[in-house]
Design a protein around this motif. Structure first.
Motif, short mmCIF file in Angstrom:
data_model
loop_
_atom_site.label_atom_id
_atom_site.label_comp_id
_atom_site.label_asym_id
_atom_site.label_seq_id
_atom_site.Cartn_x
_atom_site.Cartn_y
_atom_site.Cartn_z
N LEU B 34 0.84 -1.19 0.00
CA LEU B 34 0.00 0.00 0.00
C LEU B 34 0.88 1.25 0.00
N CYS B 39 -1.43 4.17 3.93
CA CYS B 39 -1.13 3.73 5.30
C CYS B 39 -1.38 4.86 6.30
N LEU B 42 -5.04 5.00 6.96
CA LEU B 42 -5.47 3.87 7.79
C LEU B 42 -5.02 4.08 9.24
N GLY B 150 -12.07 -7.06 1.87
CA GLY B 150 -11.52 -7.63 3.10
C GLY B 150 -11.76 -9.12 3.10
N SER B 245 -14.50 -1.64 10.19
CA SER B 245 -13.90 -2.72 9.38
C SER B 245 -14.34 -2.59 7.93
N ARG B 248 -12.43 0.41 6.36
CA ARG B 248 -11.02 0.09 6.12
C ARG B 248 -10.88 -0.88 4.95
N VAL B 252 -8.84 -0.12 1.56
CA VAL B 252 -7.69 -0.95 1.18
C VAL B 252 -7.92 -1.60 -0.20
#
Lengths: 276, 276
Positions: B34, B39, B42, B150, B245, B248, B252
């Motif tokens: 990433l 990052c 996050l 995810g 979650s 994120r 991602v």
């Protein structure tokens, strides 16, 4: 996971009696920063379950050609989780890791060396066979631990089992100077319930060893240790839902304690291996 | 979000039939790390909602002088989320991105090029107009996708809509060699419910393009696609609460697939643009 209540007289860190131990100089309260590959796995978050095979494919994923992720976590559809992480262990041999697992389990002050910011207490359920060494000193034994995983104090039971129990071939153990595999059933320390399995595969690499740790927790891996446990486990299977916090905390814990262990193990082993 | 059940015959990664495709050499199973700005977003975690404007201010926040965050996520009070992330696309032109959106939607093996560790299946709900090119090939079409976000397998419906539908001015489209905007309504693939909106704004920068992706999901953006869907959506609005979650994982996913796309798109486009 819920946090356990602290037991009076058990505490984090070193006090006077701990500092009097002959190995006390190996207690180093600070941890190194997490390795970049660990931070990358944490940043990435959960991944598809097929990228991190289940326990039934442990042998294949550890020793085969399966293309999986070495570092990361998965929350599985049955409320469980899988966590994997690698740890560099410069200067460490697989035999030293076997020695460590047999050595640390009888004194909290030894156990605290491993993770100075999380390990609270350790005891063997039954003492290892007198005079036993190497894998024979811990395989078959159960270690009862109090440790923080993230913010939660966990009272755990870690029953070390032969590699065959997890369907792992012994091919990497043919010469234990080259590799070892620590396998364990993980459960609750104060209830007859098992929660999962762990594997730490340690193999020689240039300059030391690499440890590949895998955890399969919750879901289908919940089971009772006896009849009362089986009833409790049936309930636990229904209500236990491990979370992303649980997975992150376990990944971080392992990614802290294993490199920390490697930072003092060669010297500790040289100093006290003949005193065990 | 809950995970969908896998469909038999749909799988992650390339198998023999995929490897026989003329574009198979562009399937690269590994993802780059990433980007640092991802990052950082996050690590920072959720931010105040006013720093990442709602859909009603999309035009202003994308093309105006509003000072907002380009990378990050917000959980909104209505149970929804907003996710933004930028992707560097060296060597890519906005026209190549339009070509990609029109090209990849008819074969799972094409779609898998884009995110080798998450994309499982794709199909057009109805085939694009014969002979159509550029934006005309995908705007108005619906792409039905199976992909992991995810750890969750998501069956999604991505209905590409004209930019005006999202209140976006076409001023950045006056010359599509300089910019393009991919807009879509995002919903469930196996229920008549819409969940949110996405925008990918792609503009030329030195050496290639920059993509700015924005997602507005859940909460007020949940709606039915028909009468049955409206009833279901009324329920979904009450019970759907997107989590950190979810935010994120979406951030991602986008931050992985878009740079990965950029890594092969110029060469792929040059090779097969005239075969579509």
């Amino acid at each position: 996971m819920k946090s356990s209540r602290p037991v009076p007289g058990r505490y984090l860190g070193y006090r006077a009696a701990d500092l009097a131990q002959p190995y006390a100089r190996f207690f180093r309260p600070d941890l190194a920063p997490l390795a970049p590959h660990v931070c990358a796995a944490l940043d990435r978050g959960g991944v598809p379950d097929i990228l991190m095979p289940g326990l039934d494919r442990a042998a294949e994923s550890l020793f085969g050609d399966t293309c999986g992720l070495e570092d990361g976590f998965v929350l599985t559809a049955d409320g469980g989780m899988r966590v994997s992480v690698r740890s560099a262990m410069p200067g460490v041999t697989p035999a030293m890791v076997d020695w460590w697992f047999g050595w640390h389990g009888d004194q909290a002050a030894k156990y605290k060396l491993w993770h100075p910011q999380a390990h609270v207490h350790v005891a063997w359920r039954d003492p290892p066979p007198a005079g036993s060494q190497g894998r024979a000193r811990y395989v078959g034994q159960t270690s009862l631990v109090d440790e923080y995983i993230g913010s939660d104090l966990v009272r755990g039971s870690i029953r070390f089992v032969p590699t065959a129990k997890l369907g792992l071939l012994d091919r990497s153990l043919e010469d234990d100077r080259e590799a070892t595999v620590v396998c364990a059933r993980i459960g609750l320390g104060d209830a007859p319930i098992e929660l999962g399995y762990l594997v730490h595969h340690v193999r020689r690499v240039a300059g030391g060893s690499e440890m590949r740790s895998r955890f399969w927790m919750g879901g289908a891996h919940v089971a009772g240790r006896n009849l009362a446990g089986s009833l409790a486990a049936a309930v636990a299977k229904k209500v236990l839902k491990l979370t992303e916090s649980d997975a992150r905390a376990l990944l971080v814990h392992c990614a802290q304690e294993m490199p920390h262990l490697a930072s003092f193990l060669p010297e500790l082993h040289a100093q006290v291996k003949d005193q065990a």
